[in-house]
Motif scaffolding. Structure first.
Motif, PDB file in Angstrom:
ATOM      1  N   LEU A 166      -9.223   9.443  -3.375  1.00 27.73           N
ATOM      2  CA  LEU A 166      -9.133   8.639  -2.148  1.00 27.73           C
ATOM      3  C   LEU A 166      -9.814   7.290  -2.325  1.00 27.73           C
ATOM      4  O   LEU A 166      -9.435   6.308  -1.670  1.00 27.73           O
ATOM      5  CB  LEU A 166      -9.757   9.405  -0.982  1.00 27.73           C
ATOM      6  N   GLY A 167     -10.792   7.225  -3.224  1.00 27.41           N
ATOM      7  CA  GLY A 167     -11.478   5.959  -3.478  1.00 27.41           C
ATOM      8  C   GLY A 167     -10.648   4.946  -4.228  1.00 27.41           C
ATOM      9  O   GLY A 167     -11.105   3.819  -4.451  1.00 27.41           O
ATOM     10  N   ARG A 168      -9.445   5.314  -4.635  1.00 28.78           N
ATOM     11  CA  ARG A 168      -8.550   4.376  -5.314  1.00 28.78           C
ATOM     12  C   ARG A 168      -7.564   3.708  -4.359  1.00 28.78           C
ATOM     13  O   ARG A 168      -6.702   2.951  -4.788  1.00 28.78           O
ATOM     14  CB  ARG A 168      -7.799   5.081  -6.447  1.00 28.78           C
TER      15      ARG A 168
ATOM     16  N   ALA B 294       2.044   7.616  -4.683  1.00 29.79           N
ATOM     17  CA  ALA B 294       0.683   7.071  -4.683  1.00 29.79           C
ATOM     18  C   ALA B 294      -0.250   7.971  -5.486  1.00 29.79           C
ATOM     19  O   ALA B 294      -1.070   7.494  -6.280  1.00 29.79           O
ATOM     20  CB  ALA B 294       0.186   6.917  -3.252  1.00 29.79           C
ATOM     21  N   LEU B 295      -0.126   9.285  -5.296  1.00 29.32           N
ATOM     22  CA  LEU B 295      -0.988  10.220  -6.010  1.00 29.32           C
ATOM     23  C   LEU B 295      -0.745  10.142  -7.518  1.00 29.32           C
ATOM     24  O   LEU B 295      -1.693  10.176  -8.316  1.00 29.32           O
ATOM     25  CB  LEU B 295      -0.748  11.640  -5.501  1.00 29.32           C
ATOM     26  N   LYS B 296       0.507  10.003  -7.907  1.00 28.36           N
ATOM     27  CA  LYS B 296       0.835   9.900  -9.331  1.00 28.36           C
ATOM     28  C   LYS B 296       0.233   8.639  -9.940  1.00 28.36           C
ATOM     29  O   LYS B 296      -0.322   8.667 -11.048  1.00 28.36           O
ATOM     30  CB  LYS B 296       2.355   9.908  -9.513  1.00 28.36           C
ATOM     31  N   LEU B 297       0.324   7.522  -9.219  1.00 28.40           N
ATOM     32  CA  LEU B 297      -0.264   6.277  -9.710  1.00 28.40           C
ATOM     33  C   LEU B 297      -1.778   6.402  -9.853  1.00 28.40           C
ATOM     34  O   LEU B 297      -2.360   5.965 -10.857  1.00 28.40           O
ATOM     35  CB  LEU B 297       0.085   5.134  -8.757  1.00 28.40           C
TER      36      LEU B 297
ATOM     37  N   ARG C 287      -8.872   0.614 -13.869  1.00 26.03           N
ATOM     38  CA  ARG C 287      -8.401  -0.086 -15.070  1.00 26.03           C
ATOM     39  C   ARG C 287      -7.193  -0.963 -14.758  1.00 26.03           C
ATOM     40  O   ARG C 287      -6.957  -1.983 -15.422  1.00 26.03           O
ATOM     41  CB  ARG C 287      -8.021   0.937 -16.147  1.00 26.03           C
ATOM     42  N   ARG C 288      -6.416  -0.570 -13.778  1.00 22.65           N
ATOM     43  CA  ARG C 288      -5.189  -1.290 -13.416  1.00 22.65           C
ATOM     44  C   ARG C 288      -5.052  -1.280 -11.907  1.00 22.65           C
ATOM     45  O   ARG C 288      -5.411  -0.306 -11.251  1.00 22.65           O
ATOM     46  CB  ARG C 288      -3.990  -0.594 -14.076  1.00 22.65           C
ATOM     47  N   ILE C 289      -4.563  -2.376 -11.351  1.00 23.64           N
ATOM     48  CA  ILE C 289      -4.356  -2.488  -9.906  1.00 23.64           C
ATOM     49  C   ILE C 289      -2.916  -2.872  -9.636  1.00 23.64           C
ATOM     50  O   ILE C 289      -2.378  -3.790 -10.272  1.00 23.64           O
ATOM     51  CB  ILE C 289      -5.315  -3.537  -9.287  1.00 23.64           C
ATOM     52  N   VAL C 290      -2.285  -2.151  -8.702  1.00 27.25           N
ATOM     53  CA  VAL C 290      -0.953  -2.529  -8.235  1.00 27.25           C
ATOM     54  C   VAL C 290      -1.017  -2.713  -6.723  1.00 27.25           C
ATOM     55  O   VAL C 290      -1.812  -2.062  -6.036  1.00 27.25           O
ATOM     56  CB  VAL C 290       0.115  -1.478  -8.602  1.00 27.25           C
TER      57      VAL C 290
ATOM     58  N   LEU D 210      -4.809   1.219  -5.955  1.00 23.94           N
ATOM     59  CA  LEU D 210      -3.716   0.802  -5.073  1.00 23.94           C
ATOM     60  C   LEU D 210      -4.252  -0.190  -4.051  1.00 23.94           C
ATOM     61  O   LEU D 210      -4.994   0.195  -3.130  1.00 23.94           O
ATOM     62  CB  LEU D 210      -3.107   2.019  -4.374  1.00 23.94           C
ATOM     63  N   LEU D 211      -3.901  -1.453  -4.217  1.00 19.49           N
ATOM     64  CA  LEU D 211      -4.352  -2.494  -3.292  1.00 19.49           C
ATOM     65  C   LEU D 211      -3.414  -2.557  -2.107  1.00 19.49           C
ATOM     66  O   LEU D 211      -2.246  -2.933  -2.235  1.00 19.49           O
ATOM     67  CB  LEU D 211      -4.408  -3.841  -4.012  1.00 19.49           C
ATOM     68  N   TRP D 212      -3.913  -2.193  -0.957  1.00 19.34           N
ATOM     69  CA  TRP D 212      -3.087  -2.073   0.241  1.00 19.34           C
ATOM     70  C   TRP D 212      -2.875  -3.444   0.881  1.00 19.34           C
ATOM     71  O   TRP D 212      -3.824  -4.165   1.162  1.00 19.34           O
ATOM     72  CB  TRP D 212      -3.766  -1.152   1.248  1.00 19.34           C
TER      73      TRP D 212
END
Length: 408
Positions: A112-114, A51-54, A37-40, A61-63
């Motif tokens: 992990l897929g996020r 990271a886990l909280k996000l 729904r949201r990407i940072v 999480l876009l690396w």
């Protein structure tokens, strides 16, 4: 190799803001995972706990950092999830242990897929120390889209585990798997269950043909890589027809048949569980076969990935359909060879009596069985939560025939 385009349901569009600019990209998930729904955007300095909280808040999480550090973050998150699972109350019921294990695996896959990485229009990854994944992605996804409108923003976002899975699948495909019963290698494809468990192959290679049948016409239902079709052709079947509903499997099986030089003896068809046609290449004149082999998914349950479709069968639908429809596809002396692990029985997910009742209700009789002990590593792994059940597991080839006045 199929070509995936924007019309492919695996591709949708995602949006985020980066460096004060609105960005868009294609979102790809071969397992059908929904876009976040949201990407940072994150970099090497993010802490695993943050990271886990996000991720738990529904954020992707876009690396944009070092590729190897992204893998380190994934491992750190995996360790945290493993510790949490180890603290969960332990049950003595094998079925509940199995269900808890499945829930933990589903949560792990979702989290992990996020962790997301960007693929360029040519499938390259423009991150520090990123491997060249272009050939692996072509193998998994087909050739890259040719038009800029098909990849908004020029990038496609993919989960890090999916990229790593594509790399691993490509290495398996290139190197192949040695099959002792064939004396040759089988080359699995992305999204097709690989024959790493070989005990069931030996059962098929050693089980005698039905009485009075010397050169049978054989059908291999759910052929996957085509390994059983190749074994059956090599051991003297007059003709083998291999079928699968998975287009990737059909393509993979055809590739292996070609590699083994068996094109003239093995025909691969797709679109349905059963082959079609009414000529000798498919069966006898009534569309039947002397031997019908099926190695269905052996655990009742819902798969969470394409590969798991070779293991988990929701409500045992494939198994039940095979049994119900088998009699109408057998010649008078024909047999159905059902290859099935009994692990589900040891987990309390299916009883032997239920299986035998299904066989009888389909108008079938058991004319013999052959069984073997699994040789995979988990069978002896005492740390596996399911070890007690796996230690008792047997793989059984059930020889089934249609009931007739001459058969009980």
């Amino acid at each position: 190799m199929p070509s995936h385009r924007a019309a492919d349901p695996a591709l949708t569009t995602v949006e985020w803001r980066e460096n004060d600019t609105d960005r868009t990209a294609a979102w790809r998930s071969e397992n059908g995972a929904p876009a976040p729904r949201r990407i940072v955007v994150i970099h090497d300095d993010i802490a695993a706990d943050k990271a886990l909280k996000l991720i738990r808040s529904g954020t992707g999480l876009l690396w944009r950092g070092d590729f190897h550090n992204a893998r380190q973050l994934m491992r750190a998150l995996d360790r945290r999830l493993g510790k949490r699972a180890s603290r969960a109350p332990q049950s003595s019921d094998p079925g509940e242990i199995f269900r808890a294990n499945r829930r933990a695996r589903a949560e792990r896959a979702a989290i992990l897929g996020r962790i997301l990485v960007p693929l360029g229009p040519d499938y390259s990854i423009s991150l520090r120390r990123a491997p060249d994944v272009r050939d692996a992605c072509v193998h998994a996804y087909g050739p890259p889209a040719s038009g800029v409108d098909e990849a908004p923003g020029g990038e496609t976002l993919v989960s890090l585990p999916e990229v790593l899975g594509a790399i691993s699948a490509y290495e398996w495909h290139r190197g192949g798997i040695e099959i002792a019963a064939l004396g040759a290698r089988i080359h699995p494809a992305y999204g097709v269950f690989a024959p790493t468990r070989d005990e069931y192959i030996d059962l098929v290679a050693e089980t005698p043909w039905p009485d009075g049948v010397d050169q049978p016409v054989v059908w291999d239902i759910g052929t996957g890589t085509g390994v059983l079709a190749a074994v059956l052709a090599r051991r003297g079947a007059r003709a083998v027809v291999a079928s699968d509903i998975n287009p990737r499997a059909v393509e993979c099986a055809r590739d292996n048949v070609r590699r083994l030089g068996l094109e003239g003896r093995v025909t691969v068809t797709g679109g349905d569980l059963w082959p079609g046609g009414d000529d000798d290449e498919v069966g006898d004149r009534s569309g039947r076969a002397d031997v019908v082999v099926c190695n269905p998914p052996w655990i009742p349950g819902r798969p969470t990935s394409a590969l798991e479709q070779g293991i988990y069968d929701p409500d045992s639908d494939v198994l039940h359909r095979f049994l119900h429809e088998l009699p109408e596809h057998l010649t008078p002396r024909g047999e159905g060879w059902l290859i099935l692990s009994d692990l589900a029985e040891h987990l309390g997910l299916r009883t032997r009596d239920e299986l035998l009742a299904r066989i009888a209700d389909a108008g079938l009789t058991v004319v013999g069985t052959h069984e073997t002990t699994p040789r995979h590593s988990r069978a002896t792994d005492s740390a596996d939560p399911l070890h007690p059940a796996r230690a008792e597991e047997r793989t059984i080839l059930w020889r089934l025939a249609a009931r007739s006045p001459g058969r009980p």
